[in-house]
Scaffold this active site. Structure first.
Site, PDB file in Angstrom:
ATOM      1  N   LYS A  73       0.813  -1.216   0.000  1.00 39.48           N
ATOM      2  CA  LYS A  73       0.000   0.000   0.000  1.00 39.48           C
ATOM      3  C   LYS A  73       0.849   1.269   0.000  1.00 39.48           C
ATOM      4  CE  LYS A  73      -4.125  -2.073   1.989  1.00 39.48           C
ATOM      5  NZ  LYS A  73      -3.670  -3.443   1.767  1.00 39.48           N
TER       6      LYS A  73
ATOM      7  N   GLU B 164      -2.696   7.249   7.358  1.00 40.55           N
ATOM      8  CA  GLU B 164      -3.217   8.271   6.470  1.00 40.55           C
ATOM      9  C   GLU B 164      -4.407   8.966   7.114  1.00 40.55           C
ATOM     10  OE1 GLU B 164      -4.231   6.096   2.978  1.00 40.55           O
ATOM     11  OE2 GLU B 164      -6.120   5.357   3.790  1.00 40.55           O
TER      12      GLU B 164
ATOM     13  N   ASN C 247     -14.468  -2.356   9.209  1.00 42.94           N
ATOM     14  CA  ASN C 247     -13.804  -2.129   7.923  1.00 42.94           C
ATOM     15  C   ASN C 247     -13.972  -3.282   6.943  1.00 42.94           C
ATOM     16  OD1 ASN C 247     -12.602   0.459   8.694  1.00 42.94           O
ATOM     17  ND2 ASN C 247     -11.323  -0.757  10.057  1.00 42.94           N
TER      18      ASN C 247
ATOM     19  N   GLU D 280      -6.484   1.954  -2.438  1.00 41.49           N
ATOM     20  CA  GLU D 280      -5.595   0.840  -2.731  1.00 41.49           C
ATOM     21  C   GLU D 280      -6.064   0.155  -3.998  1.00 41.49           C
ATOM     22  OE1 GLU D 280      -5.837  -2.042   0.381  1.00 41.49           O
ATOM     23  OE2 GLU D 280      -8.011  -2.133   0.341  1.00 41.49           O
TER      24      GLU D 280
ATOM     25  N   ASN E  16      -6.598  -3.716  -5.427  1.00 47.80           N
ATOM     26  CA  ASN E  16      -6.601  -5.145  -5.131  1.00 47.80           C
ATOM     27  C   ASN E  16      -6.298  -5.896  -6.415  1.00 47.80           C
ATOM     28  OD1 ASN E  16      -7.423  -5.265  -2.264  1.00 47.80           O
ATOM     29  ND2 ASN E  16      -9.225  -4.205  -3.038  1.00 47.80           N
TER      30      ASN E  16
ATOM     31  N   PHE F  81     -21.747  -8.697  16.388  1.00 46.57           N
ATOM     32  CA  PHE F  81     -21.256  -9.344  15.170  1.00 46.57           C
ATOM     33  C   PHE F  81     -20.067 -10.261  15.447  1.00 46.57           C
ATOM     34  CE2 PHE F  81     -23.306  -5.411  13.819  1.00 46.57           C
ATOM     35  CZ  PHE F  81     -24.177  -5.869  12.848  1.00 46.57           C
TER      36      PHE F  81
END
Length: 665
Positions: free
Chosen positions: A116, A200, A235, A288, A290, A348
């Site tokens: 990244k 970031e 995320n 990013e 992938n 979750f």
């Protein structure tokens, strides 16, 4: 074209690749660990090779074992799926040395985009908008705190080699930056074997929108529209759709062209995804790339008609793309809901166990409606603690967004899963949520709309009335069946008592039922509803029409009534006489046991570390221990101040749900 390919993966993505390969006339080889000996992908493939113990680091991500399987079976190419070895440049290199094709991008593209830090530098050089941040290596937590302060909170702490939400934390304070750095680095090392971290700026009110790219080995690179992936928790994406309800044509074109520019800068070929964060003014920033197939690729396939797995195979075989950018059209709307083995009522947290019932909706594909279910499990199969908790990816397509959402509602209503905790109720609740329906969503949707966690949906009055009417009809049929079995059918009345009561949770409905010509006319609190249903006692899925409108609910008979689940709500339903209802209201509620002085394990998992000692005084919010479950590390904290009286678990211990980790005085 290849005659035989090996899929270096498991679960639903392995099954997905096998389906396309089979349609193309290509033989397939599956690989499997001890835990997957009886898995669906093993049964579907033409051949299967055992590659080791259950932990992925002893099987699925051991390059040598995959190469041995390739050699033993004579496979000409390998599809890596996603996760595991899909973005490991050394894996692609090893295949090339063995003379085996990698169904993915070139090694150089994987190296450049898989890191990244490097990818952001290349993106900036290619003219792609990037998020402000620090791309250098960060030595320790204190340096992370210093850099975070310079960038300005909030910041995103991310693993350089990360993906799938692992090794990623948001920090709003120095303390969170310090802890987030340590946790992200630990997760990154265990998941990817690479503990490098970068930081970031975190864009507030962000939307997560990504561009699908596809390139061949002859210099052609295209973009296939976008996907919106803003409904996330930890995320990790939960619901995706294509196209995005937020983008306009100009922004779509600009994002697509930047994605292609970046792809060409690294000579990209195969399928890939360039991810962007988009703010409320449609400013977009590169996140990013992938260098693999994405989990959510089916929604792009549904709106473009392009089989991405087929294109990946053809590109790897050296074929040119048979279409150009002008041929790519976006038709209709598609939704994807990720069905996870996790309990939405417990934050979750992951769930494991056997699928005692697994009945997905029927897959269909017509000019006006489509249902697709990509899965890697089956009824009677087991969900393991060793791998990602995904059970299936349920997708629907319709001519517009409203139709795709309605199709998803009905598909979720008809999806039966029992034996484990799962997120079907949450997915159903999101589909009915006004904010989601409006398209006004951000990546903070779950945190903002369910700040205290998911506790089930609150159904509107009209839906409760429909369910009460249906429950009354079901009760009448159950009574009729009992009377028929007992030989007393001739004395059975044609109506449920005119003064019967349906209790749903704490709600009461006065009902009566009259059966005429296959239709049950049900009076509920004075309103009359016409019910048609083929339900019979013993069925767990109730399909009905209420005043001509379809209704699908799940039903489980329990002592004294039944459990009815519909659109994210779970209701205990009982039908009784008014006198019985009056007496039931007087019954005291059974209180749960007091666990306030116990730290219980909230999910099946492995104890990574214990942060306190017996006799130690702890404060509210203090970290007590870390438990790893399904590749994610979870820090358990003190809910209140107290003294640790006893520690019952040690690092390395494998725990079940509600096992006692420690006790407090």
């Amino acid at each position: 074209m290849f005659k035989k390919i090996l899929i270096a993966n498991r679960g639903e993505i392995a099954c997905r690749v096998i389906k396309t390969a089979r349609r193309m006339g290509i033989a397939t080889v599956a690989v499997y660990s001890d835990a997957d000996r009886n898995a669906l992908h093993v049964a579907m493939a033409d051949e299967a090779v055992h590659i080791g113990p259950a932990p992925a680091n002893q099987s699925y991500i051991v390059i040598e074992k995959i190469l041995e399987a390739v050699k033993a079976t004579g496979a000409e190419a390998v599809h890596p799926g996603y996760g595991f070895l899909s973005e490991r440049a050394e894996f692609a290199e090893a295949l090339a040395k063995a003379g085996v094709a990698f169904i993915g991008p070139p090694v150089g593209a994987i190296e450049a985009m898989g890191d990244k830090i490097t990818s952001k530098k290349l993106a900036a050089e290619a003219g792609v908008s990037t998020v402000p941040g620090y791309m250098g290596l960060i030595a320790d937590a204190e340096e992370a705190v210093k850099i975070s302060g310079e960038i300005g909170y909030p910041v995103m702490i991310k693993a350089s080699a990360g993906g799938g939400g692992k090794g990623m934390r948001i920090a709003w304070t120095d303390a969170e930056a310090r802890e987030g750095f340590q946790l992200s680095r630990s997760e990154a090392k265990s998941s990817f074997g690479d503990d490098r971290i970068f930081i970031e700026k975190f864009v507030t009110q962000p939307r997560h929108i990504e561009i699908q790219v596809l390139g061949d080995q002859h210099g052609t690179c295209l973009y296939l529209g976008e996907r919106e992936c803003s409904i996330q928790r930890r995320n990790q994406k939960v619901i995706e759709e294509a196209p995005s309800p937020f983008l306009d044509a100009a922004t779509r074109k600009a994002m697509g062209e930047q994605a292609v520019a970046l792809s060409k800068a690294v000579n990209y070929c195969s399928a890939g995804t360039v991810e962007f964060i988009v703010d409320g003014n449609r400013n977009f920033y590169f996140l990013e790339m992938n260098t693999r197939l994405q989990v959510e690729h089916p929604v792009t396939e549904l709106i473009t008609g392009i089989d991405l797995v087929e294109q990946m195979i053809r590109v790897a075989a050296g074929e040119k793309l048979s279409f150009g950018q002008e041929d790519v059209t976006l038709t209709g709307w598609a939704m994807e809901s990720r069905l996870y083995a996790e309990d939405p009522y417990r934050g979750f947290l992951p769930s494991i166990g056997r699928l005692t019932r697994y009945r997905p909706p029927v897959e269909v594909a017509t000019a006006t409606h489509a249902v697709r279910n990509d899965t890697g499990v089956f009824e009677g199969g087991e969900i393991s603690m060793y791998y990602d908790p995904m059970i299936a990816k349920l997708c629907t397509w319709g001519p517009d967004r409203a139709a795709a959402i309605e199709g998803m509602r009905n598909a979720l209503d008809g999806f039966e899963v029992e034996g484990i905790g799962h997120n079907l109720p949450f997915l159903a609740a999101v589909m009915d949520h006004p904010r989601f329906v409006s398209g006004e969503i951000t990546t903070a949707f779950i945190a903002e709309e369910y700040p205290e966690g998911f506790e089930g949906a609150d159904l509107p009055e009209a839906e409760l009335v429909r369910l009460a009417a249906l429950a009354a009809v079901m009760h009448r049929r159950t009574e009729a069946r009992a009377a028929q079995i007992s030989g007393a059918m001739r004395n059975h009345r044609r109506t449920v008592r005119p003064d019967a009561v349906v209790l749903m949770g704490k709600r009461r409905f006065d009902v009566s039922v009259v059966q005429t010509d296959g239709v049950s006319d049900v009076t509920v609190n004075g309103a009359v509803l016409a019910i048609r249903t083929g339900w019979e006692p013993g069925m767990t899925l109730v399909k009905a029409e209420v005043n001509g409108t379809p209704l699908i609910a799940k039903f489980d008979a329990v002592t004294g009534g039944g459990r009815m689940r519909f659109r994210g709500a779970e209701l205990m339903v009982r039908v009784m006489t008014p006198r019985a209802a009056e007496l039931a209201a007087l019954m005291p509620d059974k209180l749960p046991p007091d666990t306030s002085k116990l730290l219980l394990c909230p999910m099946p998992g492995l104890v990574v570390s214990i942060a306190v000692a017996e006799g130690e005084e702890v404060q509210q919010g203090q970290a007590l221990c870390t438990v790893e479950a399904m590749k994610m590390e979870n820090v358990l904290r003190a809910e209140r101040s107290g003294v640790v009286a006893k520690i019952n678990a040690a690092p390395g211990a494998s725990l079940a749900v509600d096992d006692v980790i420690m006790e407090f005085a």
